[in-house]
Scaffold this motif. Structure first.
Motif, PDB file in Angstrom:
ATOM      1  N   PRO A  24       8.534  12.128  -7.155  1.00 61.75           N
ATOM      2  CA  PRO A  24       9.721  12.598  -7.885  1.00 61.75           C
ATOM      3  C   PRO A  24       9.776  12.048  -9.310  1.00 61.75           C
ATOM      4  O   PRO A  24      10.248  12.736 -10.227  1.00 61.75           O
ATOM      5  N   THR A  78       7.647   0.222  -2.348  1.00 65.17           N
ATOM      6  CA  THR A  78       9.009   0.451  -2.838  1.00 65.17           C
ATOM      7  C   THR A  78      10.011   0.217  -1.708  1.00 65.17           C
ATOM      8  O   THR A  78      11.051  -0.437  -1.891  1.00 65.17           O
ATOM      9  N   GLY A 129      11.603  11.314   3.633  1.00 67.75           N
ATOM     10  CA  GLY A 129      10.584  11.318   2.588  1.00 67.75           C
ATOM     11  C   GLY A 129       9.674  10.117   2.714  1.00 67.75           C
ATOM     12  O   GLY A 129       9.744   9.333   3.679  1.00 67.75           O
ATOM     13  N   SER A 130       8.829   9.972   1.700  1.00 67.45           N
ATOM     14  CA  SER A 130       7.785   8.947   1.750  1.00 67.45           C
ATOM     15  C   SER A 130       8.377   7.537   1.744  1.00 67.45           C
ATOM     16  O   SER A 130       8.050   6.705   2.591  1.00 67.45           O
ATOM     17  N   VAL A 131       9.267   7.258   0.815  1.00 70.27           N
ATOM     18  CA  VAL A 131       9.896   5.930   0.731  1.00 70.27           C
ATOM     19  C   VAL A 131      10.899   5.761   1.871  1.00 70.27           C
ATOM     20  O   VAL A 131      10.870   4.762   2.606  1.00 70.27           O
ATOM     21  N   GLY A 176      17.820  16.217   4.930  1.00 68.90           N
ATOM     22  CA  GLY A 176      18.206  17.625   4.917  1.00 68.90           C
ATOM     23  C   GLY A 176      17.572  18.404   6.065  1.00 68.90           C
ATOM     24  O   GLY A 176      16.353  18.595   6.082  1.00 68.90           O
ATOM     25  N   LYS A 224      14.088  17.459  10.337  1.00 70.59           N
ATOM     26  CA  LYS A 224      13.832  16.152   9.742  1.00 70.59           C
ATOM     27  C   LYS A 224      14.635  15.073  10.482  1.00 70.59           C
ATOM     28  O   LYS A 224      14.138  13.982  10.757  1.00 70.59           O
ATOM     29  N   TYR A 243      22.714  15.967   5.825  1.00 67.52           N
ATOM     30  CA  TYR A 243      23.708  16.115   4.758  1.00 67.52           C
ATOM     31  C   TYR A 243      23.949  17.581   4.395  1.00 67.52           C
ATOM     32  O   TYR A 243      24.958  17.926   3.794  1.00 67.52           O
ATOM     33  N   ASN A 256      18.015   6.924  -2.433  1.00 67.39           N
ATOM     34  CA  ASN A 256      16.951   7.644  -3.128  1.00 67.39           C
ATOM     35  C   ASN A 256      17.463   8.910  -3.794  1.00 67.39           C
ATOM     36  O   ASN A 256      16.703   9.604  -4.468  1.00 67.39           O
ATOM     37  N   SER A 306      17.245   3.001  -5.652  1.00 65.66           N
ATOM     38  CA  SER A 306      15.799   3.260  -5.726  1.00 65.66           C
ATOM     39  C   SER A 306      15.524   4.469  -6.612  1.00 65.66           C
ATOM     40  O   SER A 306      14.540   4.505  -7.346  1.00 65.66           O
ATOM     41  N   TYR A 353      17.502  14.609 -10.971  1.00 68.49           N
ATOM     42  CA  TYR A 353      16.323  14.632 -11.849  1.00 68.49           C
ATOM     43  C   TYR A 353      16.145  15.954 -12.613  1.00 68.49           C
ATOM     44  O   TYR A 353      15.512  15.966 -13.657  1.00 68.49           O
ATOM     45  N   PHE A 373      16.130  -1.264  -9.172  1.00 68.73           N
ATOM     46  CA  PHE A 373      14.860  -2.015  -9.267  1.00 68.73           C
ATOM     47  C   PHE A 373      13.728  -1.063  -9.623  1.00 68.73           C
ATOM     48  O   PHE A 373      13.821   0.150  -9.395  1.00 68.73           O
ATOM     49  N   ILE A 430       9.598  -0.871  -8.991  1.00 69.57           N
ATOM     50  CA  ILE A 430       8.625  -1.495  -8.100  1.00 69.57           C
ATOM     51  C   ILE A 430       7.553  -2.297  -8.842  1.00 69.57           C
ATOM     52  O   ILE A 430       7.056  -3.317  -8.349  1.00 69.57           O
ATOM     53  N   LEU A 473       8.901  18.788  -3.637  1.00 69.12           N
ATOM     54  CA  LEU A 473       9.737  17.581  -3.574  1.00 69.12           C
ATOM     55  C   LEU A 473      11.204  17.916  -3.833  1.00 69.12           C
ATOM     56  O   LEU A 473      12.112  17.340  -3.229  1.00 69.12           O
ATOM     57  N   ASN A 519       8.855  18.803   1.795  1.00 65.59           N
ATOM     58  CA  ASN A 519       7.912  17.804   2.332  1.00 65.59           C
ATOM     59  C   ASN A 519       8.603  16.926   3.379  1.00 65.59           C
ATOM     60  O   ASN A 519       9.800  16.664   3.308  1.00 65.59           O
TER      61      ASN A 519
HETATM   62  N1  LIG Z   1      12.589   2.355  -7.930  1.00 65.53           N
HETATM   63  C1  LIG Z   1      11.291   2.522  -7.832  1.00 65.53           C
HETATM   64  O1  LIG Z   1      10.472   1.700  -8.296  1.00 65.53           O
HETATM   65  C2  LIG Z   1      10.764   3.734  -7.123  1.00 65.53           C
HETATM   66  C3  LIG Z   1       9.390   3.884  -6.813  1.00 65.53           C
HETATM   67  C4  LIG Z   1       8.984   5.038  -6.128  1.00 65.53           C
HETATM   68  C5  LIG Z   1       9.915   6.014  -5.786  1.00 65.53           C
HETATM   69  N2  LIG Z   1      11.224   5.829  -6.130  1.00 65.53           N
HETATM   70  C6  LIG Z   1      12.252   6.831  -5.791  1.00 65.53           C
HETATM   71  O2  LIG Z   1      12.278   6.974  -4.393  1.00 65.53           O
HETATM   72  C7  LIG Z   1      12.846   8.241  -4.087  1.00 65.53           C
HETATM   73  C8  LIG Z   1      12.009   8.902  -3.007  1.00 65.53           C
HETATM   74  O3  LIG Z   1      10.695   9.183  -3.504  1.00 65.53           O
HETATM   75  P1  LIG Z   1       9.576   9.739  -2.527  1.00 65.53           P
HETATM   76  O4  LIG Z   1       8.296   9.673  -3.265  1.00 65.53           O
HETATM   77  O5  LIG Z   1       9.706   9.082  -1.211  1.00 65.53           O
HETATM   78  O6  LIG Z   1       9.991  11.280  -2.400  1.00 65.53           O
HETATM   79  P2  LIG Z   1      10.321  12.026  -1.028  1.00 65.53           P
HETATM   80  O7  LIG Z   1      11.563  11.428  -0.483  1.00 65.53           O
HETATM   81  O8  LIG Z   1       9.104  12.048  -0.183  1.00 65.53           O
HETATM   82  O9  LIG Z   1      10.578  13.536  -1.456  1.00 65.53           O
HETATM   83  C9  LIG Z   1      11.732  13.947  -2.057  1.00 65.53           C
HETATM   84  C10 LIG Z   1      12.826  14.330  -1.034  1.00 65.53           C
HETATM   85  O10 LIG Z   1      14.089  14.248  -1.682  1.00 65.53           O
HETATM   86  C11 LIG Z   1      14.991  15.105  -1.079  1.00 65.53           C
HETATM   87  N3  LIG Z   1      15.756  15.853  -2.098  1.00 65.53           N
HETATM   88  C12 LIG Z   1      15.253  16.676  -3.044  1.00 65.53           C
HETATM   89  N4  LIG Z   1      16.261  17.189  -3.790  1.00 65.53           N
HETATM   90  C13 LIG Z   1      17.415  16.670  -3.278  1.00 65.53           C
HETATM   91  C14 LIG Z   1      18.789  16.825  -3.596  1.00 65.53           C
HETATM   92  N5  LIG Z   1      19.189  17.615  -4.616  1.00 65.53           N
HETATM   93  N6  LIG Z   1      19.704  16.161  -2.860  1.00 65.53           N
HETATM   94  C15 LIG Z   1      19.313  15.360  -1.825  1.00 65.53           C
HETATM   95  N7  LIG Z   1      18.013  15.181  -1.478  1.00 65.53           N
HETATM   96  C16 LIG Z   1      17.082  15.830  -2.194  1.00 65.53           C
HETATM   97  C17 LIG Z   1      14.200  16.072  -0.209  1.00 65.53           C
HETATM   98  O11 LIG Z   1      14.455  15.756   1.148  1.00 65.53           O
HETATM   99  P3  LIG Z   1      15.653  16.478   1.990  1.00 65.53           P
HETATM  100  O12 LIG Z   1      15.019  17.634   2.664  1.00 65.53           O
HETATM  101  O13 LIG Z   1      16.104  15.401   2.895  1.00 65.53           O
HETATM  102  O14 LIG Z   1      16.695  16.912   0.990  1.00 65.53           O
HETATM  103  C18 LIG Z   1      12.756  15.770  -0.562  1.00 65.53           C
HETATM  104  O15 LIG Z   1      11.885  15.955   0.522  1.00 65.53           O
HETATM  105  C19 LIG Z   1      12.929   9.022  -5.396  1.00 65.53           C
HETATM  106  O16 LIG Z   1      14.244   8.967  -5.887  1.00 65.53           O
HETATM  107  C20 LIG Z   1      11.997   8.240  -6.305  1.00 65.53           C
HETATM  108  O17 LIG Z   1      12.325   8.400  -7.659  1.00 65.53           O
HETATM  109  C21 LIG Z   1      11.655   4.702  -6.764  1.00 65.53           C
END
Ligand SMILES: NC(=O)c1ccc[n+]([C@@H]2O[C@H](COP(=O)([O-])OP(=O)(O)OC[C@H]3O[C@@H](n4cnc5c(N)ncnc54)[C@H](OP(=O)(O)O)[C@@H]3O)[C@@H](O)[C@H]2O)c1
Length: 334
Positions: A49, A133, A157-159, A179, A183, A199, A222, A244, A250, A275, A277, A321, A326
């Protein structure tokens, strides 16, 4: 024989969801490695993302991708030619190689991939930045105690999927917000979450009241937006809210909206902490060893959503995403 490189370059800064005109697809001869360099044939691309944020100009934790530059991406590939003393042809390596078929590297930021531990896509997910993360955000900032209630958004999701599982490993209750019914069923039936909230099905706050009657001790967010608003109304005293990410914001075409119910932090004597990572990089090896041990023991399960394709399909696959298409770590295998 010189190989043909294929690249996806940023052509324009998107407004809202990225569209085809925001990208350029380019083919050109692959670069030749010089002394101290090696050439990698990229085989797996991590789709994140954060890529959407890297496409924007403006202040962030990392410089934006420049217009005309190859899109930034972490990946895994094989060394196909080496003039570097530490890397040999055939090595499987991980690094920020970009959205391209071939990349030249001097080894900076590159790590060898332990294929005996797990196949490459896992090293981009539970044993990669996603797992890290989850690990540091939850354990360093969320600090769940046994018996406490941890809620995570983006849970399938992944995280998020790793966050809930680590919460369980640490003896906390894990509630996922995701969602769709499929899932949510996966979180509870396969990953051992105590409950899951869809949700998209309606009243998240009411579902939270039912599943966390004593309140939420840790919220790993997230998603941001209305999901964050809802969870803020259910905080337990002394709760930790871990920021996170905010994927719901976005692609916003207006200024991102802040939390509506932030005064609940005062009522609950709670904290909200963001934070990045990369600030934990020195501790990655120890954390990866612990994640790998959980994976081996079966306490942690990893899921990758691998799409087979080529570089040209990257822009479309990235959108999965933001459409919630996914489950687990989204990877493009090229
Ligand atoms: N802080 C850090 O250092 C750090 C590092 C890595 C990642 N992150 C953050 O971690 C989060 C998850 O990343 P990830 O790589 O694991 O992605 P992910 O969760 O595998 O993929 C994104 C998921 O977000 C949900 N989504 C998309 N649009 C949405 C919306 N409008 N409202 C609610 N949910 C929505 C979807 O799931 P649903 O079907 O459940 O809606 C989608 O499958 C992201 O916010 C990313 O920026 C932060």
């Amino acid at each position: 024989m010189t190989q043909i490189n294929a690249q996806c370059r940023l052509a324009a800064r998107p407004v809202g969801l990225p569209t085809a005109s925001d990208w350029d697809y380019v083919e050109e001869p692959a670069p030749e490695p010089q002394d101290g360099q090696f050439l990698v044939r990229v085989e797996y691309l991590s789709l994140d993302p954060a890529m959407r944020a890297w496409m924007n100009a403006g202040r962030s934790y990392i410089a934006p991708v420049g217009i005309g530059e190859v899109m930034r991406a972490a990946g895994i590939g094989t060394v196909v030619e080496s003039r570097h003393p530490l890397y040999n042809t055939g090595d499987c390596v991980q690094g920020v190689f970009g959205v391209q078929r071939y990349a030249v590297s001097d080894g900076g930021g590159v790590a060898q991939v332990d294929m005996a531990l797990a196949p490459p896509p896992v090293h981009l997910g539970a044993l990669g930045l996603s797992g890290l993360t989850a690990y540091f955000g939850l354990l360093e900032i969320g600090r769940p105690e046994p018996g406490q209630t941890v809620v995570v958004s983006g849970a399938a999701g992944s995280v998020g999927s790793v966050v809930g599982q680590i919460a369980r490993i640490k003896g906390a209750r894990a509630i996922g917000i995701a969602g769709g019914a499929d899932k949510c069923a996966w979180l509870v039936d396969e990953l051992g979450f105590d409950a899951a909230i869809d949700y998209k099905a309606g009243d998240t706050a009411a579902q939270l009241r039912a599943h966390a009657p004593g309140g939420v001790d840790v919220f790993f967010d997230n998603v941001g937006g209305t999901v964050l608003d809802d969870v803020l109304t259910r905080l337990a005293r002394g709760a930790r809210v871990v920021i996170s990410g905010a994927i719901s914001q976005y692609n916003a075409t207006e200024a991102p909206r802040g939390p509506a119910n932030y005064m609940q932090l005062l009522v609950a004597r709670a904290t909200m902490t963001g934070f990045v990572i990369f600030d934990y990089a020195e501790r990655f090896p120890a954390a990866l060893a612990e994640l790998a041990a959980w994976l081996r023991s079966g306490e942690l399960r990893s899921r990758e959503h691998v799409v087979e394709g080529d570089i040209e399909q990257f822009p479309d696959v990235l959108l999965k995403l933001f459409r919630g298409e996914n489950t687990g770590k989204l990877v493009l295998a090229i």
